[in-house]
Design an enzyme around this catalytic site. Structure first.
Site, PDB file in Angstrom:
ATOM      1  N   ARG A  59       3.000  -5.958  18.129  1.00  0.00           N
ATOM      2  CA  ARG A  59       3.097  -4.552  17.690  1.00  0.00           C
ATOM      3  C   ARG A  59       3.698  -4.471  16.293  1.00  0.00           C
ATOM      4  O   ARG A  59       3.304  -3.629  15.479  1.00  0.00           O
ATOM      5  CB  ARG A  59       3.920  -3.757  18.704  1.00  0.00           C
ATOM      6  CG  ARG A  59       3.171  -3.583  20.012  1.00  0.00           C
ATOM      7  CD  ARG A  59       4.023  -2.961  21.069  1.00  0.00           C
ATOM      8  NE  ARG A  59       4.429  -1.607  20.724  1.00  0.00           N
ATOM      9  CZ  ARG A  59       5.419  -0.953  21.340  1.00  0.00           C
ATOM     10  NH1 ARG A  59       6.079  -1.549  22.310  1.00  0.00           N
ATOM     11  NH2 ARG A  59       5.743   0.275  21.000  1.00  0.00           N
ATOM     12  N   HIS A 109      15.172   4.597  20.619  1.00  0.00           N
ATOM     13  CA  HIS A 109      14.739   3.459  21.451  1.00  0.00           C
ATOM     14  C   HIS A 109      14.602   2.177  20.652  1.00  0.00           C
ATOM     15  O   HIS A 109      13.927   1.242  21.100  1.00  0.00           O
ATOM     16  CB  HIS A 109      13.421   3.791  22.166  1.00  0.00           C
ATOM     17  CG  HIS A 109      13.602   4.806  23.251  1.00  0.00           C
ATOM     18  ND1 HIS A 109      12.560   5.532  23.774  1.00  0.00           N
ATOM     19  CD2 HIS A 109      14.726   5.230  23.882  1.00  0.00           C
ATOM     20  CE1 HIS A 109      13.041   6.351  24.707  1.00  0.00           C
ATOM     21  NE2 HIS A 109      14.351   6.201  24.788  1.00  0.00           N
ATOM     22  N   CYS A 120      26.731 -11.156  18.898  1.00  0.00           N
ATOM     23  CA  CYS A 120      27.692 -10.402  18.060  1.00  0.00           C
ATOM     24  C   CYS A 120      27.343  -8.925  17.944  1.00  0.00           C
ATOM     25  O   CYS A 120      28.062  -8.157  17.316  1.00  0.00           O
ATOM     26  CB  CYS A 120      27.793 -11.060  16.672  1.00  0.00           C
ATOM     27  SG  CYS A 120      26.323 -10.855  15.650  1.00  0.00           S
ATOM     28  N   CYS A 136      20.919 -16.106  14.833  1.00  0.00           N
ATOM     29  CA  CYS A 136      21.471 -14.910  14.188  1.00  0.00           C
ATOM     30  C   CYS A 136      22.104 -15.322  12.855  1.00  0.00           C
ATOM     31  O   CYS A 136      23.007 -16.173  12.840  1.00  0.00           O
ATOM     32  CB  CYS A 136      22.533 -14.289  15.091  1.00  0.00           C
ATOM     33  SG  CYS A 136      23.471 -12.956  14.289  1.00  0.00           S
TER      34      CYS A 136
HETATM   35  C1  BV8 Z   1      18.531   5.024  30.669  1.00  0.00           C
HETATM   36  C2  BV8 Z   1      10.834   1.078  24.231  1.00  0.00           C
HETATM   37  C3  BV8 Z   1      20.662   4.824  31.632  1.00  0.00           C
HETATM   38  C4  BV8 Z   1      10.216   0.833  22.918  1.00  0.00           C
HETATM   39  C5  BV8 Z   1      10.848   2.797  25.865  1.00  0.00           C
HETATM   40  C6  BV8 Z   1      14.100   5.980  38.176  1.00  0.00           C
HETATM   41  C7  BV8 Z   1      14.098   4.593  38.248  1.00  0.00           C
HETATM   42  C8  BV8 Z   1      14.466   3.796  37.168  1.00  0.00           C
HETATM   43  C9  BV8 Z   1      14.860   4.397  35.977  1.00  0.00           C
HETATM   44  C10 BV8 Z   1      14.845   5.761  35.922  1.00  0.00           C
HETATM   45  C11 BV8 Z   1      14.481   6.559  36.991  1.00  0.00           C
HETATM   46  N1  BV8 Z   1      14.583   7.868  36.606  1.00  0.00           N
HETATM   47  C12 BV8 Z   1      14.986   7.901  35.323  1.00  0.00           C
HETATM   48  C13 BV8 Z   1      15.167   6.631  34.921  1.00  0.00           C
HETATM   49  C14 BV8 Z   1      15.622   6.209  33.649  1.00  0.00           C
HETATM   50  C15 BV8 Z   1      14.459   5.691  32.817  1.00  0.00           C
HETATM   51  C16 BV8 Z   1      13.252   6.583  32.931  1.00  0.00           C
HETATM   52  O1  BV8 Z   1      13.239   7.680  32.380  1.00  0.00           O
HETATM   53  N2  BV8 Z   1      12.211   6.103  33.659  1.00  0.00           N
HETATM   54  C17 BV8 Z   1      11.007   6.913  33.818  1.00  0.00           C
HETATM   55  C18 BV8 Z   1       9.776   5.999  33.784  1.00  0.00           C
HETATM   56  C19 BV8 Z   1      11.130   7.664  35.145  1.00  0.00           C
HETATM   57  N3  BV8 Z   1      14.970   5.747  31.470  1.00  0.00           N
HETATM   58  C20 BV8 Z   1      15.659   4.701  31.002  1.00  0.00           C
HETATM   59  O2  BV8 Z   1      15.803   3.637  31.587  1.00  0.00           O
HETATM   60  C21 BV8 Z   1      16.347   4.922  29.649  1.00  0.00           C
HETATM   61  N4  BV8 Z   1      17.710   4.487  29.782  1.00  0.00           N
HETATM   62  O3  BV8 Z   1      18.235   5.917  31.411  1.00  0.00           O
HETATM   63  O4  BV8 Z   1      19.743   4.415  30.640  1.00  0.00           O
HETATM   64  C22 BV8 Z   1      21.957   4.246  31.269  1.00  0.00           C
HETATM   65  C23 BV8 Z   1      23.072   5.071  31.311  1.00  0.00           C
HETATM   66  C24 BV8 Z   1      24.298   4.541  30.981  1.00  0.00           C
HETATM   67  C25 BV8 Z   1      24.400   3.193  30.626  1.00  0.00           C
HETATM   68  C26 BV8 Z   1      23.261   2.390  30.574  1.00  0.00           C
HETATM   69  C27 BV8 Z   1      22.025   2.902  30.902  1.00  0.00           C
HETATM   70  C28 BV8 Z   1      15.732   4.108  28.550  1.00  0.00           C
HETATM   71  C29 BV8 Z   1      14.302   4.463  28.369  1.00  0.00           C
HETATM   72  C30 BV8 Z   1      13.759   3.749  27.126  1.00  0.00           C
HETATM   73  C31 BV8 Z   1      12.636   2.828  27.533  1.00  0.00           C
HETATM   74  N5  BV8 Z   1      11.977   2.322  26.327  1.00  0.00           N
HETATM   75  N6  BV8 Z   1      10.302   2.305  24.787  1.00  0.00           N
HETATM   76  C32 BV8 Z   1       8.769   0.521  23.017  1.00  0.00           C
HETATM   77  O5  BV8 Z   1       8.393  -0.454  23.670  1.00  0.00           O
HETATM   78  O6  BV8 Z   1       8.029   1.266  22.378  1.00  0.00           O
HETATM   79  S1  BV8 Z   1      10.071   4.078  26.637  1.00  0.00           S
HETATM   80  C33 BV8 Z   1       8.600   4.500  25.883  1.00  0.00           C
HETATM   81  O7  BV8 Z   1       7.906   5.438  26.717  1.00  0.00           O
HETATM   82  C34 BV8 Z   1       8.778   5.306  24.610  1.00  0.00           C
HETATM   83  O8  BV8 Z   1       9.839   4.867  23.818  1.00  0.00           O
HETATM   84  C35 BV8 Z   1       8.956   6.724  25.052  1.00  0.00           C
HETATM   85  O9  BV8 Z   1      10.303   7.061  25.200  1.00  0.00           O
HETATM   86  C36 BV8 Z   1       8.395   6.720  26.427  1.00  0.00           C
HETATM   87  C37 BV8 Z   1       7.343   7.785  26.593  1.00  0.00           C
HETATM   88  O10 BV8 Z   1       6.347   7.516  25.710  1.00  0.00           O
HETATM   89  P1  BV8 Z   1       5.712   8.669  24.783  1.00  0.00           P
HETATM   90  O11 BV8 Z   1       6.272   8.476  23.408  1.00  0.00           O
HETATM   91  O12 BV8 Z   1       5.851  10.012  25.361  1.00  0.00           O
HETATM   92  O13 BV8 Z   1       4.211   8.186  24.822  1.00  0.00           O
HETATM   93  P2  BV8 Z   1       3.141   8.460  25.960  1.00  0.00           P
HETATM   94  O14 BV8 Z   1       1.996   7.530  25.743  1.00  0.00           O
HETATM   95  O15 BV8 Z   1       3.815   8.513  27.297  1.00  0.00           O
HETATM   96  O16 BV8 Z   1       2.665   9.951  25.625  1.00  0.00           O
HETATM   97  C38 BV8 Z   1       2.017  10.204  24.396  1.00  0.00           C
HETATM   98  C39 BV8 Z   1       1.770  11.699  24.347  1.00  0.00           C
HETATM   99  O17 BV8 Z   1       1.185  12.016  23.094  1.00  0.00           O
HETATM  100  C40 BV8 Z   1       0.794  12.171  25.420  1.00  0.00           C
HETATM  101  O18 BV8 Z   1       1.338  13.321  26.041  1.00  0.00           O
HETATM  102  C41 BV8 Z   1      -0.476  12.499  24.637  1.00  0.00           C
HETATM  103  O19 BV8 Z   1      -1.148  13.616  25.174  1.00  0.00           O
HETATM  104  C42 BV8 Z   1       0.061  12.848  23.281  1.00  0.00           C
HETATM  105  N7  BV8 Z   1      -0.859  12.574  22.176  1.00  0.00           N
HETATM  106  C43 BV8 Z   1      -1.758  11.558  22.076  1.00  0.00           C
HETATM  107  N8  BV8 Z   1      -2.413  11.656  20.882  1.00  0.00           N
HETATM  108  C44 BV8 Z   1      -1.887  12.741  20.236  1.00  0.00           C
HETATM  109  C45 BV8 Z   1      -0.902  13.315  21.055  1.00  0.00           C
HETATM  110  N9  BV8 Z   1      -0.213  14.414  20.694  1.00  0.00           N
HETATM  111  C46 BV8 Z   1      -0.488  14.949  19.480  1.00  0.00           C
HETATM  112  N10 BV8 Z   1      -1.426  14.447  18.644  1.00  0.00           N
HETATM  113  C47 BV8 Z   1      -2.130  13.357  18.986  1.00  0.00           C
HETATM  114  N11 BV8 Z   1      -3.081  12.883  18.140  1.00  0.00           N
END
Ligand code: BV8
Length: 228
Positions: A59, A109, A120, A136
């Site tokens: 990527r 993120h 570190c 590192c």
């Molecule tokens: C945390 C890394 C706590 C970088 C990403 C149940 C079980 C387990 C976990 C959880 C749970 N419930 C909640 C959680 C927490 C979990 C979570 O939310 N899980 C979900 C799946 C339920 N979240 C986490 O774990 C987060 N951390 O909660 O920590 C904590 C607290 C204290 C101490 C320690 C920890 C961390 C989440 C981060 C994960 N990393 N990315 C990478 O690889 O890129 S997530 C990744 O997907 C993205 O970064 C982004 O955040 C996420 C969603 O992606 P989108 O950007 O929305 O993209 P997507 O494809 O989904 O959608 C695109 C949209 O664009 C669509 O709607 C489409 O229609 C639209 N689109 C397309 N083309 C266009 C357009 N719009 C306009 N114009 C266009 N042309």
């Protein structure tokens, strides 16, 4: 934009789609190619560091083939001229916002062009492929990993983001499915603080219900129209 002074803008993969970067949950989505569990969790890094590093190296390499689009440029222009507070919080790990000129920007993120030293804690610029066991330069230990927030890890600068949401007069969400927390909950925080809430997306997101207004269409058209 009458009586609007402080703005928070959340962006997701959809803002970079028209630049040619895959989104996660579309038909050709990134996660389609890989199971989330395979590449975006600490366990995956533990279990198969080579696969995880390769996923992010691929990527990172793609970044050299793409350019910011009209939506990134429109936000950067707004950032440059907006007299009040403005914060772009991106879930994206690409560098298209900064390449368009955005300054007031947080990568909640992490970033493809950065590596994290697990020994570190340094975040370091890293343009090349990052093989597991890379050393590192700050502490010389072989402990670099992609500087990416995995599922189950705490997103970056949440206190700063939270404070900005509580002061916001306008919360704008662009190109995100609203599938992942805590980002998906930002609209509720902003709304409770009295902010106007507007979503620009290709289709209604999982959180559309919480927005005062949703505009459906491509970001490269909707964003310039809005900020002009
Ligand atoms: C945390 C890394 C706590 C970088 C990403 C149940 C079980 C387990 C976990 C959880 C749970 N419930 C909640 C959680 C927490 C979990 C979570 O939310 N899980 C979900 C799946 C339920 N979240 C986490 O774990 C987060 N951390 O909660 O920590 C904590 C607290 C204290 C101490 C320690 C920890 C961390 C989440 C981060 C994960 N990393 N990315 C990478 O690889 O890129 S997530 C990744 O997907 C993205 O970064 C982004 O955040 C996420 C969603 O992606 P989108 O950007 O929305 O993209 P997507 O494809 O989904 O959608 C695109 C949209 O664009 C669509 O709607 C489409 O229609 C639209 N689109 C397309 N083309 C266009 C357009 N719009 C306009 N114009 C266009 N042309």
């Amino acid at each position: 934009m009458e009586d609007i002074r402080n703005i928070v803008i959340l962006t997701g993969a959809g803002i970079s789609a028209e630049s040619g970067l895959a989104t996660f949950r579309g038909p050709d989505g990134l996660w389609e190619g890989h199971q989330v569990e395979d590449v975006c969790t600490p366990e995956a890094l533990e279990r198969n560091a080579a696969l995880v590093h390769r996923f992010y190296d691929e990527r990172r390499a793609k970044l050299n083939e793409v350019q910011p689009n009209a939506a990134h440029h429109a936000l950067a222009e707004l950032d440059a001229r907006w007299p009040g507070d403005l914060l772009i919080v991106t879930q994206n790990v690409d560098d298209l916002h900064e390449r368009a000129g955005a300054r007031r920007l947080i990568h909640m993120h992490g970033e493809l062009r950065s590596a994290l030293c697990v020994a570190c804690g340094e975040s370091l610029p890293w343009p090349d492929p990052l093989p597991p066991g890379s050393q590192c330069p700050a502490c010389s230990r072989k402990s670099l990993r992609p500087d990416i927030v995995f599922f189950g890890e705490m997103p970056y600068q949440m206190d700063l983001i939270d404070a900005a949401l509580r002061r916001a007069d306008l919360f704008l969400s662009i190109g995100t499915s609203g599938a992942v927390y805590p980002a998906a909950g930002f609209v509720q925080t902003a709304r409770h603080a009295g902010a106007r809430t507007l979503e620009l997306n290709l289709e209604p997101s999982a959180g559309s219900f919480y927005f005062e207004e949703s505009r459906i269409g491509p970001a490269s058209e909707l964003v310039p129209d809005l900020v002009r």
